[in-house]
Design a protein around this motif. Sequence first.
Motif, short mmCIF file in Angstrom:
data_model
loop_
_atom_site.label_atom_id
_atom_site.label_comp_id
_atom_site.label_asym_id
_atom_site.label_seq_id
_atom_site.Cartn_x
_atom_site.Cartn_y
_atom_site.Cartn_z
N PHE A 69 -44.99 -59.32 54.78
CA PHE A 69 -44.88 -59.89 55.49
C PHE A 69 -46.25 -60.95 56.21
O PHE A 69 -46.96 -60.16 56.39
CB PHE A 69 -45.15 -59.11 57.27
CG PHE A 69 -44.56 -60.14 58.76
CD1 PHE A 69 -43.57 -60.53 58.95
CD2 PHE A 69 -44.75 -59.71 59.33
CE1 PHE A 69 -43.27 -61.20 60.34
CE2 PHE A 69 -44.77 -60.08 60.47
CZ PHE A 69 -43.64 -60.92 61.34
N GLY A 70 -46.05 -61.65 56.95
CA GLY A 70 -46.91 -62.83 56.19
C GLY A 70 -47.34 -63.66 55.32
O GLY A 70 -48.86 -64.64 55.52
N ASP A 71 -47.24 -63.25 54.29
CA ASP A 71 -47.86 -63.55 53.21
C ASP A 71 -47.27 -65.39 52.73
O ASP A 71 -46.13 -65.73 53.72
CB ASP A 71 -46.92 -62.81 51.80
CG ASP A 71 -47.04 -61.62 51.55
OD1 ASP A 71 -48.56 -61.69 51.98
OD2 ASP A 71 -47.06 -60.68 50.90
#
Length: 154
Positions: A69-71
């Motif tokens: 998540f958030g990469d």
Amino acid sequence: MSSLRLISSAASKRHLKLLPQSWRTYATPTTFKPQEKDPQLGDYPDLPWISNQELPARGWWDQQMRRNFGDPIQEYDEVLSMWGPDTPPVPPHKALFQLSLAISAFVGFGFLCKYTLIPERPTVPREYPYSGLVRELGGLEENKAREETEEIDE
């Protein structure tokens, strides 16, 4: 461990496989320019060109796409995602060699079947006297094919 570290470590391991003995040298040295960063990307991180298919299968927030998540997403995500073209497990030159080996084995088996496994004829072909019975069948003039005519039957 963040996915960026995993990607960069996998990319660096790939480049470490090259030994100095396997480098190709040329008679005249060439200068390689580093690839310029696209100015449209701005401060977006420059991610290595590595397919998600080559990353480890476990340890991701999104198991299917192998992302956390958030990469940040790769600029060419369509090509490098799990749904992109498969990375070949066999190098192309080795695959071509294996394909040509299989084709030559198939053709060789065909020649083996044609020339060595077919038995000879059990009898001698029949021979007719008088030039193959030309005179008995009425001669060459009688056995010619009819000439085509363009007459239309009414």
